[in-house]
Write an enzyme that holds these catalytic residues in place. Structure first.
Site, mmCIF file in Angstrom:
data_model
loop_
_atom_site.group_PDB
_atom_site.id
_atom_site.type_symbol
_atom_site.label_atom_id
_atom_site.label_comp_id
_atom_site.label_asym_id
_atom_site.label_seq_id
_atom_site.Cartn_x
_atom_site.Cartn_y
_atom_site.Cartn_z
ATOM 1 N N GLY A 12 0.814 -1.252 -0.004
ATOM 2 C CA GLY A 12 0.114 -0.052 0.056
ATOM 3 C C GLY A 12 0.813 1.115 0.091
ATOM 4 N N ASN A 62 -3.608 -7.349 -5.194
ATOM 5 C CA ASN A 62 -4.453 -7.387 -4.248
ATOM 6 C C ASN A 62 -4.024 -8.221 -3.166
ATOM 7 O OD1 ASN A 62 -6.931 -7.525 -2.652
ATOM 8 N ND2 ASN A 62 -8.254 -7.589 -4.230
ATOM 9 N N SER A 141 -3.494 0.585 14.489
ATOM 10 C CA SER A 141 -4.213 1.947 14.362
ATOM 11 C C SER A 141 -4.655 2.222 16.081
ATOM 12 C CB SER A 141 -5.438 1.968 13.672
ATOM 13 O OG SER A 141 -6.120 3.178 14.102
ATOM 14 N N TYR A 154 -13.198 -1.966 10.795
ATOM 15 C CA TYR A 154 -11.942 -1.653 10.846
ATOM 16 C C TYR A 154 -11.212 -1.679 12.198
ATOM 17 C CZ TYR A 154 -8.118 1.978 10.106
ATOM 18 O OH TYR A 154 -6.839 2.581 10.022
ATOM 19 N N VAL A 155 -11.881 -1.492 13.246
ATOM 20 C CA VAL A 155 -11.417 -1.487 14.628
ATOM 21 C C VAL A 155 -11.011 -3.195 14.584
ATOM 22 C CG1 VAL A 155 -11.716 -1.708 16.984
ATOM 23 C CG2 VAL A 155 -12.241 0.359 15.633
ATOM 24 N N ALA A 156 -11.947 -3.919 14.666
ATOM 25 C CA ALA A 156 -11.752 -5.417 14.530
ATOM 26 C C ALA A 156 -10.531 -5.915 13.815
ATOM 27 C CB ALA A 156 -12.838 -6.127 14.177
HETATM 28 N N1 LIG Z 1 -4.294 7.901 7.898
HETATM 29 C C1 LIG Z 1 -4.674 7.828 9.206
HETATM 30 O O1 LIG Z 1 -4.909 8.763 9.964
HETATM 31 C C2 LIG Z 1 -4.234 6.435 9.857
HETATM 32 C C3 LIG Z 1 -4.380 6.328 11.041
HETATM 33 C C4 LIG Z 1 -4.016 5.038 11.871
HETATM 34 C C5 LIG Z 1 -3.561 4.300 10.860
HETATM 35 N N2 LIG Z 1 -3.631 4.206 9.351
HETATM 36 C C6 LIG Z 1 -3.475 2.895 9.013
HETATM 37 O O2 LIG Z 1 -2.036 3.485 7.872
HETATM 38 C C7 LIG Z 1 -2.068 2.584 6.834
HETATM 39 C C8 LIG Z 1 -2.163 3.513 5.628
HETATM 40 O O3 LIG Z 1 -3.017 4.574 5.590
HETATM 41 P P1 LIG Z 1 -3.422 5.814 4.634
HETATM 42 O O4 LIG Z 1 -4.194 6.847 5.383
HETATM 43 O O5 LIG Z 1 -1.835 6.179 4.189
HETATM 44 O O6 LIG Z 1 -4.018 5.074 3.489
HETATM 45 P P2 LIG Z 1 -4.372 5.313 1.760
HETATM 46 O O7 LIG Z 1 -5.655 5.414 1.756
HETATM 47 O O8 LIG Z 1 -3.638 6.938 1.684
HETATM 48 O O9 LIG Z 1 -3.380 4.211 0.956
HETATM 49 C C9 LIG Z 1 -3.716 3.060 1.193
HETATM 50 C C10 LIG Z 1 -2.757 2.424 0.367
HETATM 51 O O10 LIG Z 1 -3.097 0.916 0.553
HETATM 52 C C11 LIG Z 1 -3.337 0.279 -1.017
HETATM 53 N N3 LIG Z 1 -4.208 -0.856 -0.882
HETATM 54 C C12 LIG Z 1 -5.534 -0.699 -0.313
HETATM 55 N N4 LIG Z 1 -6.328 -1.862 -0.601
HETATM 56 C C13 LIG Z 1 -5.295 -2.678 -1.194
HETATM 57 C C14 LIG Z 1 -5.253 -4.039 -1.274
HETATM 58 N N5 LIG Z 1 -6.363 -4.941 -1.478
HETATM 59 N N6 LIG Z 1 -4.175 -4.779 -1.727
HETATM 60 C C15 LIG Z 1 -2.939 -3.939 -1.818
HETATM 61 N N7 LIG Z 1 -2.978 -2.649 -1.702
HETATM 62 C C16 LIG Z 1 -4.165 -1.783 -1.270
HETATM 63 C C17 LIG Z 1 -3.932 1.532 -1.808
HETATM 64 O O11 LIG Z 1 -3.519 1.043 -3.340
HETATM 65 C C18 LIG Z 1 -2.722 2.469 -1.326
HETATM 66 O O12 LIG Z 1 -1.566 2.499 -1.806
HETATM 67 C C19 LIG Z 1 -3.590 2.062 6.764
HETATM 68 O O13 LIG Z 1 -3.328 0.606 7.090
HETATM 69 C C20 LIG Z 1 -4.171 2.771 7.698
HETATM 70 O O14 LIG Z 1 -5.389 1.766 8.386
HETATM 71 C C21 LIG Z 1 -3.717 5.360 8.967
#
Ligand SMILES: NC(=O)c1ccc[n+]([C@@H]2O[C@H](COP(=O)([O-])OP(=O)(O)OC[C@H]3O[C@@H](n4cnc5c(N)ncnc54)[C@H](O)[C@@H]3O)[C@@H](O)[C@H]2O)c1
Length: 246
Positions: A12, A62, A141, A154-156
């Site tokens: 990701g 994926n 998270s 999401y939390v789970a």
């Molecule tokens: N943004 C926040 O405030 C926050 C807070 C806590 C945790 N997180 C966690 O940090 C991580 C990144 O968050 P973000 O905000 O940068 O996300 P984002 O939505 O900006 O990016 C998500 C990335 O994951 C990829 N992705 C999604 N589904 C996929 C799949 N099935 N297979 C492969 N790749 C896939 C997308 O292509 C993208 O590159 C996540 O796990 C999110 O839960 C984010």
């Protein structure tokens, strides 16, 4: 921290936190493999990462499909020669109150965030197991630690990642493989930037440091856990939340 010549996977990593983590490793001289859902976005991010001088590999994957994870890891080992670090960052949200949450949305989030983290870990750990060295950092998270109304799926998934992290740490420690997680709080991304000022202020009321995390704050914690500086740390959940949950 020296990652020169180390071989890293960040899932990701086309944007947001994952892209910053991939850049941070690339800046330290690592070879970085990234994946995301959209091929054009993966290619663009990979092109930019190549500017740091290390090898780069990008694939549309994926992670909720085991075969795609296996093929991705096999490609990385073929191209880079080995695998040292896996960062399980890819994640999605499909928020709703539990009573309104569809089965489809429940499964979609669990499939990507939790099952995808398991499939990628399984594929990578097989490689690390053989070489008796390796490192996995999962992105959980703060809500996986404290719960959050409207995000049951999401939390789970994020709480599940905490359990998975601790279990894999116990299963693979004797093979010199460390498994840890970072639990970010609110992170400043395009999504949080777009929130109205009053909503942002309300969110920050419970954050002692009175700011959102920058994606670099998360990347620094990930690189620390993946580095030799954390050589005796495994099964740990590192909160990077500005004090939101203590
Ligand atoms: N943004 C926040 O405030 C926050 C807070 C806590 C945790 N997180 C966690 O940090 C991580 C990144 O968050 P973000 O905000 O940068 O996300 P984002 O939505 O900006 O990016 C998500 C990335 O994951 C990829 N992705 C999604 N589904 C996929 C799949 N099935 N297979 C492969 N790749 C896939 C997308 O292509 C993208 O590159 C996540 O796990 C999110 O839960 C984010």
């Amino acid at each position: 921290m020296d990652f020169k010549g180390k071989n890293i996977i960040v899932t990701g990593a086309t944007r947001g936190i994952g892209l910053t983590i991939a850049e941070a490793f690339a800046k330290q001289g690592a070879n970085v493999a990234i994946c995301g859902t959209r091929e054009d976005a993966v290619n663009k991010a990979a092109e930019n990462l190549a500017a740091f001088g290390g090898k780069v590999l990008g694939r549309a994957v994926n992670i909720s499909r085991a075969q795609e994870c296996d093929a991705f890891v096999a490609d990385v080992v073929k191209e880079f020669g080995s695998l040292d670090v896996l960062v399980n960052n890819a994640g999605i949200t499909k928020d709703n109150l539990a009573v309104r949450m569809t089965e489809e949305d429940w499964r979609a989030v669990i499939d990507v965030n939790l099952t995808g983290t398991f499939f990628m870990s399984k594929a990578a750990l097989k490689v690390m197991f053989k070489k008796r060295a390796g490192n996995v950092v999962n992105i959980s998270s703060v809500v996986g630690e404290m719960g959050n109304a409207g995000q049951a799926n999401y939390v789970a998934s994020k709480a599940g990642i905490i359990g998975l992290t601790k279990t894999l740490a116990k299963e693979f420690g004797s093979r010199n493989i460390r498994v840890n997680a970072v639990a970010p709080g609110f992170v400043r991304t395009a999504m949080t930037d777009a929130l109205p000022q009053d909503v942002k202020e309300k969110a920050l009321e419970n954050v002692p440091l009175k700011r959102f995390a920058e994606t670099q704050d998360i990347a620094k914690a990930v690189l620390f856990l993946a580095s030799e500086d954390a050589s005796y740390i495994t099964g740990h959940i590192l909160s990077v939340n500005g004090g939101l949950y203590i």
